[in-house]
Enzyme design. Sequence first.
Site, PDB file in Angstrom:
ATOM      1  N   GLY A 170      -6.421   6.948  -0.217  1.00  0.00           N
ATOM      2  CA  GLY A 170      -7.358   5.905  -0.603  1.00  0.00           C
ATOM      3  C   GLY A 170      -7.609   5.636  -2.068  1.00  0.00           C
ATOM      4  O   GLY A 170      -8.402   4.748  -2.381  1.00  0.00           O
ATOM      5  N   GLY A 172      -5.616   4.358  -4.397  1.00  0.00           N
ATOM      6  CA  GLY A 172      -4.805   3.289  -4.980  1.00  0.00           C
ATOM      7  C   GLY A 172      -5.579   2.005  -5.219  1.00  0.00           C
ATOM      8  O   GLY A 172      -6.566   1.706  -4.528  1.00  0.00           O
ATOM      9  N   CYS A 175      -5.493  -0.262  -2.155  1.00  0.00           N
ATOM     10  CA  CYS A 175      -5.745   0.417  -0.888  1.00  0.00           C
ATOM     11  C   CYS A 175      -7.223   0.319  -0.544  1.00  0.00           C
ATOM     12  O   CYS A 175      -8.083   0.537  -1.397  1.00  0.00           O
ATOM     13  CB  CYS A 175      -5.327   1.886  -0.987  1.00  0.00           C
ATOM     14  SG  CYS A 175      -5.631   2.837   0.519  1.00  0.00           S
TER      15      CYS A 175
END
Length: 356
Positions: A170, A172, A175
């Site tokens: 998570g 990114g 993301c």
Amino acid sequence: MLIEEDIKLDYSDVLIRPKRSTMNTRSDVSLKRTHTFLHGGGEWTGIPIMAANMDTVGTPDMHNTLQNFNMITCPARHYLKNNPTAFGAGYSACMMGGINDIDYLVGVDGLFKFVGLDVANGYTIRFVDAVKELRQKLPKSIIVAGNVVTADMTQELILAGADIVKVGIGPGSVCTTRIKTGIGYPQLSAVIECADAAHGLGGHIIADGGCTSSGDIVKAFSAGADFVMIGGMLAGHDECDGEVVRKYYETGEQWFDKKNEKYSPVIDKKDVMKFYGMASETAMDKHGNHNTYRGVEGKTVEVPYRGKVENTVKDILSGIRSACTYVGARKLKALSKCTTFVRVNNTHNQVYGNER
């Protein structure tokens, strides 16, 4: 239900304390590392920064440029089935697929220095079994597996046959897993804990996601990462997949039109490129991944067009070299040993924004 009381940290929660150094210049720093691998054997030497296996970033053109810097490109997954030979000899490439792509990965054995299994959730028994199967079929290959964020699962994947574990859920920039699911782990703490677990068994880790600047990459290496994977930092370049789009917008200012004796809005332009997560609506539409039980856990954004990626890479590497001189690390390998993290409330002055 349990609550962990220990504070977990992200890259934005710390700075690195400078130390007295005997180094005279940034040119004294060597960023190359040589890694030897637990199961696959053999070794790799280069600068351990990887372009993410995303549609817009994991391209042959990106690979052609990054290999000149002895860096690694992870091809976008669609190349596995359609055109795996587009990346040449592949010494500086890591081809990854999903659980159902094992036969394809076996088929490209020898084309790439690294192969791997890449899933959003590396915590399932099915995934562990897939790693074991891939290791059985490719006993001499260097295998990457992930993603996970905790020490216990890092160890399990290494014991299952992975040489390198990909760490990050998570963090990114495109993301949305943490938003959609509430699942995740602050990336700096994840890297520290997973690196410690992996190194105890002779394995390695990739810090995957969360880096927005060369300083964050420095923090990842300082935390024990053997490789660092970046996506958004490489987006928006000539080597990326996609077109450059010119957009016009009102600046909020006005100019006086003497001829018509009236004020008109000032129009400016900017060039952008599309960048999207591999669990985004855009990626699902492109690859036909829609189904009744899987939702979108990524987003699509426009990033400024930045020209050739070579200039960005040089800027990233110069930042890492500079960091090494601040703590007296002549080699990248020594950076974590020379690091003392300091917890902070603010990492940089934002009076004029976040320009880097």
